[in-house]
Enzyme design. Structure first.
Site, PDB file in Angstrom:
ATOM      1  NE  ARG A  66     -44.567 -31.529  63.544  1.00 13.91           N
ATOM      2  CZ  ARG A  66     -46.028 -31.183  63.965  1.00 13.91           C
ATOM      3  NH1 ARG A  66     -46.900 -30.063  62.631  1.00 13.91           N
ATOM      4  NH2 ARG A  66     -46.687 -31.821  64.877  1.00 13.91           N
ATOM      5  NE  ARG A  89     -51.120 -34.511  58.950  1.00 11.96           N
ATOM      6  CZ  ARG A  89     -51.131 -33.575  58.888  1.00 11.96           C
ATOM      7  NH1 ARG A  89     -49.994 -33.067  59.834  1.00 11.96           N
ATOM      8  NH2 ARG A  89     -51.987 -34.153  60.451  1.00 11.96           N
ATOM      9  CG  HIS A 159     -49.102 -28.005  56.651  1.00 10.55           C
ATOM     10  ND1 HIS A 159     -47.741 -27.310  57.315  1.00 10.55           N
ATOM     11  CD2 HIS A 159     -50.555 -27.909  57.783  1.00 10.55           C
ATOM     12  CE1 HIS A 159     -48.747 -27.295  58.342  1.00 10.55           C
ATOM     13  NE2 HIS A 159     -49.509 -27.779  58.824  1.00 10.55           N
ATOM     14  CG  ASP A 202     -52.123 -21.584  62.622  1.00  8.71           C
ATOM     15  OD1 ASP A 202     -52.518 -21.270  62.252  1.00  8.71           O
ATOM     16  OD2 ASP A 202     -52.086 -22.006  63.863  1.00  8.71           O
ATOM     17  CD  GLU A 260     -49.916 -24.328  56.304  1.00  9.44           C
ATOM     18  OE1 GLU A 260     -51.362 -24.763  56.191  1.00  9.44           O
ATOM     19  OE2 GLU A 260     -49.380 -24.407  57.621  1.00  9.44           O
TER      20      GLU A 260
END
Ligand code: TA6
Length: 289
Positions: A66, A89, A159, A202, A260
């Site tokens: 994170r 990732r 990201h 978002d 991003e």
């Protein structure tokens, strides 16, 4: 191969359970990258950390981290059958090279299809991640080489979690007029001249043909991305959603904003034997009055 000039420090270090490489330029700017996920954990300019990395990030070498720059490939979020945001990732990448030319450092990591990726995705590929560091500037480039005999179809993102001192005082400029999709309520619209943040946010934007500017107090960050990424995603979990994420502290949302370089709604197709490249370039400055 690791090739380092006299003035640039290149050191292996551990961060939690992660094997990392830190590169420090003569002027003090540095970048720290974990081999797990080719995950950039830190970028320091003039002594100031530019990326948000959660103090509750799970650093066990298996879990997605994170903060920093998660590399989402070959799927964006849940837009397909693969694990959320793909598997890259969560995979160990190989450190291929560290090169220094003058006041610039270039790090390359690679992930080739292997038994672990084929269990999830049968495609043959070689992905490379290039980190180019010069004073005040970081450029991150993902290359996808389709080594298969069939087309390679992917979505994804860099990201990037940017550190901000207070999300309530943060502004993002440069998307004005671009198509906007609000993922929270599935509403389409057009981007305002200045984006501000006072709750969960978002949104997916059609990428702008010019640089974006992130402003928080005297700190200004300029963001550019290659035309090969069709979208820019802007995400902040807000207080309520943040409280539900075990790897963020309750106030974590106030110190971060994800901007991003992404490919979201329609995937990229890379022909057999072809290579796709996409980058995000960040320039950090402090405004003086
Ligand atoms: O890029 C924005 C997003 O897709 C959001 O929907 C949000 O859930 C975020 O990514 C984080 O995803 P993660 O899987 O890292 O928790």
């Amino acid at each position: 191969m690791v090739l380092v000039g006299a003035d640039v420090a290149c050191a292996s270090e551990r961060y939690g359970d992660l094997s990392c490489q830190r590169i420090t330029l003569p002027g003090g700017d540095s970048v720290l990258v974990a081999l797990h996920g080719a995950h950039v954990l830190s970028w320091i300019v003039g002594g100031v950390e530019q990326f948000y990395l959660s103090p509750r990030a799970v650093l066990d070498g298996r879990t997605a981290i994170r903060g920093g720059v998660p590399l989402c490939f070959p799927q964006f979020n849940q837009r397909g059958p693969l694990p959320r945001h793909g598997f890259a990732r969560n995979m160990p990448w190989d450190l291929q090279s560290v090169e220094v030319r003058g006041n610039a450092a270039h790090i390359t990591l690679a992930l080739a299809a292997n038994a672990a990726t084929r269990v999830i995705w049968p495609q043959s590929f070689i992905a490379a991640f290039n980190i180019d560091l010069t004073p005040g500037v970081l450029r991150l480039t993902l290359s996808v080489n389709n080594t298969d005999s069939i087309p390679l179809v992917f979505s994804g993102a860099l990201h990037t979690y940017l550190a901000v001192s207070d999300i309530a005082r943060t502004q993002l400029m440069g998307l004005e007029g671009q198509a906007q999709w609000d993922a929270l309520n599935d509403v389409h619209g057009v981007a305002a001249p200045v984006l501000t943040f006072d709750g969960e946010f978002d949104r997916v934007y059609a990428a702008a043909p010019h640089a974006l500017t992130l402003r928080c107090g005297p700190r200004v960050l300029t963001l550019e991305q290659s035309e090969t990424w069709s979208h820019t995603v802007v995400w902040n979990p807000g207080a309520e959603r943040c409280a539900q994420l075990s790897d963020l502290p309750p106030d974590g949302y106030a110190q971060m904003l994800c901007v991003e370089a992404a490919q979201v709604t329609e995937p990229v197709t890379v022909g057999a034997g072809e290579v796709w490249q996409g980058w995000q370039r960040l320039v950090s400055t402090i405004e003086t009055c």
